[in-house]
Structures are given as C-alpha cells and as structure tokens.
Design a protein around this motif. Structure first.
Motif, PDB file in Angstrom:
ATOM      1  N   VAL A 367       0.830  -1.202   0.000  1.00 37.41           N
ATOM      2  CA  VAL A 367       0.000   0.000   0.000  1.00 37.41           C
ATOM      3  C   VAL A 367       0.867   1.256   0.000  1.00 37.41           C
ATOM      4  O   VAL A 367       0.573   2.235  -0.694  1.00 37.41           O
ATOM      5  CB  VAL A 367      -0.952  -0.019   1.212  1.00 37.41           C
ATOM      6  CG1 VAL A 367      -1.721   1.290   1.306  1.00 37.41           C
ATOM      7  CG2 VAL A 367      -1.920  -1.197   1.107  1.00 37.41           C
ATOM      8  N   ALA A 368       1.978   1.245   0.755  1.00 37.08           N
ATOM      9  CA  ALA A 368       2.857   2.411   0.812  1.00 37.08           C
ATOM     10  C   ALA A 368       3.484   2.694  -0.547  1.00 37.08           C
ATOM     11  O   ALA A 368       3.638   3.859  -0.940  1.00 37.08           O
ATOM     12  CB  ALA A 368       3.940   2.197   1.872  1.00 37.08           C
ATOM     13  N   LEU A 369       3.854   1.640  -1.283  1.00 34.22           N
ATOM     14  CA  LEU A 369       4.448   1.832  -2.608  1.00 34.22           C
ATOM     15  C   LEU A 369       3.471   2.504  -3.570  1.00 34.22           C
ATOM     16  O   LEU A 369       3.889   3.193  -4.500  1.00 34.22           O
ATOM     17  CB  LEU A 369       4.906   0.490  -3.181  1.00 34.22           C
ATOM     18  CG  LEU A 369       6.154  -0.117  -2.539  1.00 34.22           C
ATOM     19  CD1 LEU A 369       6.403  -1.512  -3.098  1.00 34.22           C
ATOM     20  CD2 LEU A 369       7.368   0.772  -2.764  1.00 34.22           C
ATOM     21  N   LEU A 370       2.177   2.297  -3.344  1.00 25.34           N
ATOM     22  CA  LEU A 370       1.153   2.900  -4.198  1.00 25.34           C
ATOM     23  C   LEU A 370       0.598   4.185  -3.596  1.00 25.34           C
ATOM     24  O   LEU A 370      -0.416   4.697  -4.071  1.00 25.34           O
ATOM     25  CB  LEU A 370       0.016   1.903  -4.433  1.00 25.34           C
ATOM     26  CG  LEU A 370       0.414   0.620  -5.180  1.00 25.34           C
ATOM     27  CD1 LEU A 370      -0.743  -0.361  -5.224  1.00 25.34           C
ATOM     28  CD2 LEU A 370       0.880   0.948  -6.592  1.00 25.34           C
ATOM     29  N   HIS A 371       1.254   4.700  -2.528  1.00 22.48           N
ATOM     30  CA  HIS A 371       0.876   5.956  -1.885  1.00 22.48           C
ATOM     31  C   HIS A 371      -0.545   5.904  -1.326  1.00 22.48           C
ATOM     32  O   HIS A 371      -1.287   6.893  -1.402  1.00 22.48           O
ATOM     33  CB  HIS A 371       1.001   7.127  -2.875  1.00 22.48           C
ATOM     34  CG  HIS A 371       2.328   7.193  -3.559  1.00 22.48           C
ATOM     35  ND1 HIS A 371       3.480   7.587  -2.912  1.00 22.48           N
ATOM     36  CD2 HIS A 371       2.691   6.894  -4.838  1.00 22.48           C
ATOM     37  CE1 HIS A 371       4.503   7.535  -3.755  1.00 22.48           C
ATOM     38  NE2 HIS A 371       4.058   7.108  -4.927  1.00 22.48           N
ATOM     39  N   GLY A 372      -0.921   4.742  -0.781  1.00 23.78           N
ATOM     40  CA  GLY A 372      -2.243   4.586  -0.205  1.00 23.78           C
ATOM     41  C   GLY A 372      -2.212   4.612   1.315  1.00 23.78           C
ATOM     42  O   GLY A 372      -1.211   4.982   1.948  1.00 23.78           O
ATOM     43  N   GLU A 373      -3.332   4.219   1.905  1.00 21.57           N
ATOM     44  CA  GLU A 373      -3.478   4.171   3.364  1.00 21.57           C
ATOM     45  C   GLU A 373      -3.839   2.755   3.772  1.00 21.57           C
ATOM     46  O   GLU A 373      -4.675   2.098   3.135  1.00 21.57           O
ATOM     47  CB  GLU A 373      -4.571   5.143   3.829  1.00 21.57           C
ATOM     48  CG  GLU A 373      -4.283   6.600   3.488  1.00 21.57           C
ATOM     49  CD  GLU A 373      -5.422   7.511   3.916  1.00 21.57           C
ATOM     50  OE1 GLU A 373      -6.413   6.990   4.494  1.00 21.57           O
ATOM     51  OE2 GLU A 373      -5.327   8.728   3.677  1.00 21.57           O
ATOM     52  N   PHE A 374      -3.221   2.283   4.860  1.00 21.88           N
ATOM     53  CA  PHE A 374      -3.443   0.911   5.309  1.00 21.88           C
ATOM     54  C   PHE A 374      -3.659   0.909   6.813  1.00 21.88           C
ATOM     55  O   PHE A 374      -2.910   1.557   7.559  1.00 21.88           O
ATOM     56  CB  PHE A 374      -2.239   0.030   4.965  1.00 21.88           C
ATOM     57  CG  PHE A 374      -2.376  -1.390   5.442  1.00 21.88           C
ATOM     58  CD1 PHE A 374      -3.110  -2.315   4.720  1.00 21.88           C
ATOM     59  CD2 PHE A 374      -1.780  -1.797   6.631  1.00 21.88           C
ATOM     60  CE1 PHE A 374      -3.245  -3.612   5.153  1.00 21.88           C
ATOM     61  CE2 PHE A 374      -1.904  -3.088   7.077  1.00 21.88           C
ATOM     62  CZ  PHE A 374      -2.649  -4.004   6.335  1.00 21.88           C
TER      63      PHE A 374
END
Length: 397
Positions: A367-374
C-alpha cells in the motif's frame, strides 16, 4: 537558439591535445604582447635581447619539443609529463628576459595539473602540484642567489593559478566518484527492492496455498473413516492447490533464470477478477468467504490490480491461519479516485495481530508503494479488520 555546450570536436580532444593547445595559446599570447598592436603607441612588453636572435628561437624550439614529449607521456606517466612541461616552461622563459615564469608560459602546466588531479590518484595530483610550486620557488631562488631581479608578486599569481587548476581538477574527480558511488548505491537498492518484491510474491502465493492445504488435510483426516467421499474431495482440492502453486513457482523461477540483470519480468499475476476463485477455494477448505463488489468494475492499472488481489489474498490467509473464524467478508469498493478494500472476520480479533509472519508488513509495504493508506487491527466487539485505500491514477478515475 545558441548552445553553451562544447562542440563535438572540442569534446573529442584528449587531455594531451588540450595541454598542447594551451602551450600554443601561451606562445601566441607571448608574441602578441611584444608587438605594437593597433591603438598602442608601444608594445605592452619590451622584447628581450634574445627573443629574436637565433639562440632565443632555438630555446623556444627546445621548449616546444619538451612540451610535445610531456604531452605524449601525460596518460601513462603523469609525473614525468609534468616534469617535462615544467622544463618547457623554464626553457621558454629564458629568452624573455623576465624576472619570473610568466603565466602564459605556465598555462600548459595548469591545464595538465587539472587533468592529473581529475583523473589520477590524490597522491599523484598532490605530487604534481608540489612539483609545480617547487619549480616556481626554485626559479625565484636561483635568480635571487644570482642577484638578478625577480617578479615575486607576478610569480605568486602564477602559483595561485596552479593551485586553482589543481582544486578544479580535484573537485571534478570527487564529483565523478560521488556520481559513481550514487550509481552503485542505486543499483544495490534496485537489487534489494527486487529481492523484496520476489519475496513478497513468493510469500503471498505460497502462504495462502499452504493455509488452504492445511485446512483441507485437517478436514480429510476428520472424515476419512466416516465420509470417505468427502475425504477424497478434500484430497483432490489439496492436489489441485499444490499443482497450481508448483506451476506458479516454476513460472517465477523460469522468468528469473531467463531475465537479464535488473528487474525480472515476472508474470503480471492475478488480479481482482480472480478473487471469486480465491473465495471458492477458501470456502471449500472450511472458511466461508463472502465477496462484495461495489462501484465501477472497470479495468485497473496492473500494479494496482495485482496489489489489491495480493492484499485480499494475504488478509484471507491470516483469517484462515490466525483468527479461528469460520467466515469472513471481503468488500471491494471503487468510487471516484480511490479503490478501497476491507476484509472483516468475526474471530478472536487479536490472533491475526499477534502472528509472527510478515503478512501485515507485506500488505503495508504494498500500500505504501502505491501511496495509499493501510490499517489493520482488532475491533472492539471482536473480530479483525484489514482496510486498504489505494489512490487511482487520473487516467482511470
């Protein structure tokens, strides 16, 4: 539009050619300074007695020969080359009747100092600079001991140009070494990232399959005597899951063997369209998976599609292995500029959080690699929730 870059002809010149060019420019400048140029009532510098005599011309010719010999040795024996260039500067100064080695005669040495400091070792560059400064000091000392006039101030300026040339070359060498170190570090980071990517793919693929196989084997063991037909069905599922996992491993390893150095061209992998098949296999193993798809079902970029599937797969694997729940709910919602994924189970809650594996870490990294939130954690009323929000590129919103 004019360009401030060197022309291809200038870029192709070797260091020896630049040194020779500098010597020629210095000789031409020395000659022009001793001529009455347009607008002048007299030459800027009075020519020495020997400058136009045959012995003065012979000294200049000898200086040119020494310069050519020094240029030929610049690439193989830089210190010997500097010695010859310094000798050329001293010999070229002799017919000028000057109290110091003029800057024009030292220009070739300055250029050589730059290239030696830029391309040779630090020790070689320092020795070359010491030789240049020592020659200047020795020339003045000899004239002082001979009770001749000396140009100390002018010689200090020449020494300053030598130091500046060495500093510029040293800076160029350090910049090149820094760039090489940065490239090596980037290559090492790329290798590390590739290893982590492969490790995540292996973990996500194998962990889920082993979890399903363990459930099927347990179910088969419990009913093998009382319900052999169900046991045979469970063993068939184990065989199918094992074969599928082995086929995936063979594809991955084959791609790694055949790929060039760098990023391995692994298969894109499964996507959200494969979630129903994942749910069916897990349900057959004893943990019911309910899938809800909301929002726009349109295509997604491959990196988001694969990562979303792997997040669902890992979250379901955690339910199977850690939660103790007999069911879970997967919600996939694509609305506006983001894709949200939720996997909720009604199990012990803390079990998935206290697992010793790398499942949650891997999902968080994806998720971090895709600039998302987890987010992932137990709920107050029981159960465990895994939630991921992935932003969508502008072109697919």
């Amino acid at each position: 539009m004019p360009s401030n870059r060197f022309s291809p002809q200038l870029r192709s010149l070797t260091p020896a050619a630049w040194v020779s060019l500098a010597w020629g420019v210095g000789a031409a400048f020395t000659f022009l300074m001793r001529q009455r140029l347009p607008g002048e009532s007299a030459p800027s510098v009075i020519a020495g007695v020997l400058y136009y005599r045959w012995d003065g011309v012979a000294m200049l010719a000898l200086a040119a020969v020494l310069n050519v010999a020094g240029c030929r040795l610049l690439g193989q024996r830089p210190l010997s080359a500097v010695g010859l260039l310094l000798a050329s500067a001293v010999v070229a100064t002799t017919p000028l009747s000057a109290g110091e080695i003029p800057m024009a005669q030292f220009l070739a040495v300055d250029v050589a100092l730059y290239f030696i400091a830029a391309n040779e070792s630090r020790r070689t560059g320092r020795v070359a600079l010491g030789m240049a400064l020592g020659t200047l000091a020795g020339y003045l000392t000899f004239r002082l001991l001979s009770r001749w006039t000396v140009g100390t101030s002018a010689e200090l300026a020449v020494a300053l140009t030598a130091v500046i040339a060495w500093l510029l070359g040293n800076a160029a060498r350090e910049a090149r070494e820094h760039a090489e170190a940065a490239r090596a570090q980037a290559a090492a980071q790329a290798v590390t990232a590739e290893r982590l990517r492969i490790a995540r793919e292996l973990h996500d693929m194998v962990a889920h399959s082993i979890g399903v196989i363990a459930l099927q084997a347990g179910a088969a063991g419990r009913v093998i005597d009382s319900q052999p037909a169900m046991a045979r069905a469970a063993l068939g599922e184990i065989e199918a899951t094992g074969r599928e996992t082995l086929a995936g491993l063979r594809r991955m390893l084959g791609a790694l063997r055949q790929s060039a150095p760098g990023r391995a061209p692994l298969d894109p992998g499964p996507g959200l369209a494969d979630v129903p098949r994942l749910a069916e296999a897990t349900t057959a193993a004893g943990v019911r998976v309910d899938v809800r798809r909301l929002g726009d079902p349109g295509p997604l970029p491959p990196e988001i599609d694969v990562s979303a599937y792997r997040i669902v797969q890992e979250a379901v694997t955690n339910v199977v292995r850690h939660s103790g729940a007999d069911s879970c709910r997967v919600t996939i919602d694509r609305r506006g500029d983001e894709l949200s994924i939720e996997v909720l189970d009604g199990g012990r809650g803390a079990g998935a959080a206290t697992g010793t594996g790398w499942g949650l870490v891997g999902m968080r990294e994806r998720v971090a690699l895709l600039h998302g939130e987890f987010t992932a954690g137990p709920l107050a009323g029981g159960g465990f929730l895994v939630s991921a929000r992935l932003p969508l590129p502008v072109g697919v919103r």
